[in-house]
Design a protein around this motif. Structure first.
Motif, PDB file in Angstrom:
ATOM      1  N   ASP A 122      64.120  34.629  91.063  1.00  0.00           N
ATOM      2  CA  ASP A 122      63.521  34.445  92.446  1.00  0.00           C
ATOM      3  C   ASP A 122      62.292  33.596  92.485  1.00  0.00           C
ATOM      4  N   ARG A 123      62.263  32.513  93.468  1.00  0.00           N
ATOM      5  CA  ARG A 123      61.214  31.495  93.596  1.00  0.00           C
ATOM      6  C   ARG A 123      60.648  31.490  95.009  1.00  0.00           C
ATOM      7  N   PRO A 124      59.507  31.990  95.232  1.00  0.00           N
ATOM      8  CA  PRO A 124      58.585  32.623  94.159  1.00  0.00           C
ATOM      9  C   PRO A 124      58.687  34.053  93.672  1.00  0.00           C
ATOM     10  N   GLY A 125      57.897  34.543  92.904  1.00  0.00           N
ATOM     11  CA  GLY A 125      58.241  35.795  92.523  1.00  0.00           C
ATOM     12  C   GLY A 125      58.171  36.181  91.163  1.00  0.00           C
ATOM     13  N   GLU A 126      59.091  35.170  90.540  1.00  0.00           N
ATOM     14  CA  GLU A 126      59.657  35.456  88.859  1.00  0.00           C
ATOM     15  C   GLU A 126      58.985  34.331  88.185  1.00  0.00           C
ATOM     16  N   ASN A 127      58.626  34.466  86.930  1.00  0.00           N
ATOM     17  CA  ASN A 127      58.176  33.326  86.200  1.00  0.00           C
ATOM     18  C   ASN A 127      59.395  32.894  85.554  1.00  0.00           C
ATOM     19  N   ARG A 128      59.889  31.634  85.702  1.00  0.00           N
ATOM     20  CA  ARG A 128      61.038  31.160  85.256  1.00  0.00           C
ATOM     21  C   ARG A 128      61.136  31.029  83.620  1.00  0.00           C
ATOM     22  N   ASP A 129      59.813  30.487  83.239  1.00  0.00           N
ATOM     23  CA  ASP A 129      59.596  30.143  81.735  1.00  0.00           C
ATOM     24  C   ASP A 129      59.813  31.541  81.103  1.00  0.00           C
ATOM     25  N   ALA A 130      59.273  32.630  81.661  1.00  0.00           N
ATOM     26  CA  ALA A 130      59.626  34.008  81.107  1.00  0.00           C
ATOM     27  C   ALA A 130      60.986  34.620  81.041  1.00  0.00           C
ATOM     28  N   VAL A 131      61.548  34.126  82.018  1.00  0.00           N
ATOM     29  CA  VAL A 131      63.118  34.517  81.967  1.00  0.00           C
ATOM     30  C   VAL A 131      63.765  33.806  80.732  1.00  0.00           C
ATOM     31  N   ALA A 132      63.523  32.420  80.597  1.00  0.00           N
ATOM     32  CA  ALA A 132      64.176  31.814  79.664  1.00  0.00           C
ATOM     33  C   ALA A 132      63.495  32.123  78.265  1.00  0.00           C
ATOM     34  N   ALA A 133      62.166  32.577  78.081  1.00  0.00           N
ATOM     35  CA  ALA A 133      61.798  33.205  76.768  1.00  0.00           C
ATOM     36  C   ALA A 133      62.414  34.350  76.356  1.00  0.00           C
ATOM     37  N   ASP A 134      62.726  35.375  77.272  1.00  0.00           N
ATOM     38  CA  ASP A 134      63.401  36.335  77.089  1.00  0.00           C
ATOM     39  C   ASP A 134      64.873  36.070  76.504  1.00  0.00           C
ATOM     40  N   ILE A 135      65.401  35.419  76.984  1.00  0.00           N
ATOM     41  CA  ILE A 135      66.831  34.889  76.828  1.00  0.00           C
ATOM     42  C   ILE A 135      66.793  34.022  75.127  1.00  0.00           C
ATOM     43  N   LEU A 136      65.831  33.086  75.180  1.00  0.00           N
ATOM     44  CA  LEU A 136      65.645  32.544  73.593  1.00  0.00           C
ATOM     45  C   LEU A 136      65.580  33.762  72.788  1.00  0.00           C
ATOM     46  N   ALA A 137      64.350  34.530  73.047  1.00  0.00           N
ATOM     47  CA  ALA A 137      64.229  35.625  72.058  1.00  0.00           C
ATOM     48  C   ALA A 137      65.369  36.453  71.539  1.00  0.00           C
ATOM     49  N   ALA A 138      66.485  36.715  72.682  1.00  0.00           N
ATOM     50  CA  ALA A 138      67.424  37.544  72.314  1.00  0.00           C
ATOM     51  C   ALA A 138      68.541  36.591  71.798  1.00  0.00           C
ATOM     52  N   THR A 139      68.632  35.392  71.650  1.00  0.00           N
ATOM     53  CA  THR A 139      69.626  34.800  71.370  1.00  0.00           C
ATOM     54  C   THR A 139      69.299  33.733  70.125  1.00  0.00           C
ATOM     55  N   GLY A 140      68.276  33.465  70.004  1.00  0.00           N
ATOM     56  CA  GLY A 140      67.903  32.511  69.092  1.00  0.00           C
ATOM     57  C   GLY A 140      68.513  30.894  69.452  1.00  0.00           C
ATOM     58  N   SER A 141      68.516  30.670  70.865  1.00  0.00           N
ATOM     59  CA  SER A 141      69.055  29.477  71.264  1.00  0.00           C
ATOM     60  C   SER A 141      68.118  28.572  71.153  1.00  0.00           C
ATOM     61  N   VAL A 142      68.357  27.362  71.504  1.00  0.00           N
ATOM     62  CA  VAL A 142      67.567  26.170  71.444  1.00  0.00           C
ATOM     63  C   VAL A 142      66.902  25.769  72.981  1.00  0.00           C
ATOM     64  N   LEU A 143      65.539  25.536  73.287  1.00  0.00           N
ATOM     65  CA  LEU A 143      65.233  25.471  74.421  1.00  0.00           C
ATOM     66  C   LEU A 143      65.362  23.631  74.702  1.00  0.00           C
ATOM     67  N   VAL A 144      65.901  23.691  75.767  1.00  0.00           N
ATOM     68  CA  VAL A 144      66.046  22.061  76.106  1.00  0.00           C
ATOM     69  C   VAL A 144      65.220  22.011  77.186  1.00  0.00           C
ATOM     70  N   HIS A 145      63.812  21.360  77.213  1.00  0.00           N
ATOM     71  CA  HIS A 145      63.259  21.553  78.392  1.00  0.00           C
ATOM     72  C   HIS A 145      63.451  20.575  79.219  1.00  0.00           C
ATOM     73  N   ALA A 146      63.069  20.471  80.679  1.00  0.00           N
ATOM     74  CA  ALA A 146      63.705  19.763  81.678  1.00  0.00           C
ATOM     75  C   ALA A 146      62.619  18.419  81.461  1.00  0.00           C
ATOM     76  N   PHE A 147      61.593  18.405  81.057  1.00  0.00           N
ATOM     77  CA  PHE A 147      60.696  17.293  80.902  1.00  0.00           C
ATOM     78  C   PHE A 147      59.554  17.012  79.745  1.00  0.00           C
ATOM     79  N   ALA A 148      59.251  18.262  79.253  1.00  0.00           N
ATOM     80  CA  ALA A 148      58.491  18.460  78.297  1.00  0.00           C
ATOM     81  C   ALA A 148      59.015  18.398  76.841  1.00  0.00           C
ATOM     82  N   ASP A 149      60.239  17.482  76.541  1.00  0.00           N
ATOM     83  CA  ASP A 149      60.848  17.499  75.587  1.00  0.00           C
ATOM     84  C   ASP A 149      60.960  16.211  75.041  1.00  0.00           C
ATOM     85  N   PRO A 150      60.539  15.594  73.782  1.00  0.00           N
ATOM     86  CA  PRO A 150      60.446  14.160  73.176  1.00  0.00           C
ATOM     87  C   PRO A 150      61.798  13.506  73.467  1.00  0.00           C
TER      88      PRO A 150
END
Length: 316
Positions: A122-150
């Protein structure tokens, strides 16, 4: 966010070579704005309808075999989502995209059609980065950031390599739609002699404010609504600010009505469909908010808009 490495001009050039191997150049088209003849770069004509395919392909195609097996996670309102999903489908990588529940339906549908798993917030209301962090912690996937990635920054900068080749020289300035600053940063590396002019929606000039103050500025809870759904990150990131400082001016902001006028101009004069966020740079040029000369290039960054809202805009 920790910066593991900085994007480089050599990285931009390598990304351009990789992208040229799988995709044709997008057109650099002449356009008359007032008394000035200049150019537009039609990134809305990419296979996913936006420039984000560049960063997505460069990032995912550089993953190791072990990283590919773990899958990727991205956060996006729609265009980066499709860029990552497109690259993931081509490379056989599982992709999960965290997207706002109020994202345009056309972007949600296109992301799912490319085989990605979509997790809504939900936007606003939920922190999208926190939602992604939970998924990353559970799966070990690689984050592909929309703009802050070299890699993403280098991939987006490949558009500047194309522009230079098409123009036969570096442009004097590049006027670009700007969300988190990935494209602006990449272009500043690709075209170091060009003036980079980021264009953001009124009240969402997080890159402009960061450049002005030399520090990350976050959008307030009272930030105004904008039709530019693709240009609403709550803040830029240290890596983008580090690249852009000394290479870009703070830029300008545009109103929703200026954006709508740019969409109408692109339809009637260029026969091109632009989404609101993809028309922001053109809006600044048409409104006289950015200087123009014969070697100026305006980025048309996306065309993913739903039929009803687009029809209402161009018939107004």
């Amino acid at each position: 966010m920790k910066i593991d490495r900085m994007p480089t001009l050599n990285g931009v050039r390598r990304a351009a070579g990789k992208i040229a191997a799988i995709l044709p150049e997008t057109p650099l088209l002449p356009v008359q704005i007032g008394t000035t003849s200049c150019w537009v770069k039609a990134e809305n004509l990419q296979p996913i309808g936006a420039f984000k395919i560049r960063g997505g392909w460069h990032r995912l195609s550089d993953l190791t075999a072990q990283e590919r097996a773990r899958g990727v996670v991205a956060v996006s309102s729609g265009n980066h989502a499709q860029g990552v999903a497109w690259a993931a489908q081509k490379l056989g990588i599982a992709a999960t995209i965290v997207m706002p529940r109020d994202a345009p339906a056309v972007k949600l549908a296109a992301t799912r059609a490319l085989g990605a798993s979509v997790v809504l917030y939900d936007r606003p209301g939920e922190n999208r980065d926190a939602v992604a962090a939970d998924i990353l912690a559970a799966t070990g996937s690689v984050l592909v950031h929309a703009f802050a990635d070299p890699w993403v920054i280098e991939g987006q900068g490949s558009a500047g390599v194309e522009i230079t080749a098409q123009l036969g020289r570096q442009p004097t300035r590049i006027i670009t739609c700007c969300g988190g600053g990935g494209l602006a940063a990449g272009l500043s590396l690709a075209c170091p002699d060009a003036q980079i002019v980021p264009v953001e929606p009124v009240g969402w000039d997080m890159v402009g404010r960061a450049l002005k103050h030399g520090a990350i500025i976050c959008a307030g809870d009272d930030a105004p609504k904008t039709i530019c759904d693709a240009l609403q990150p709550p803040a830029t990131a240290p890596i983008n600010l580090a690249v852009l400082q000394g290479r870009s001016q703070p830029g300008v902001t545009v109103t929703d009505e200026e954006v709508r006028e740019a969409q109408r101009f692109a339809f009637s004069r260029l026969q091109l469909v632009l989404e609101p966020g993809g028309a922001a740079a053109l809006a600044a040029a048409l409104a006289g908010k950015a200087a123009l000369d014969g070697d100026s290039v305006i980025m048309l960054t996306g065309g993913n808009t739903d039929a009803d809202s687009y029809a209402a805009t161009i018939t107004a």
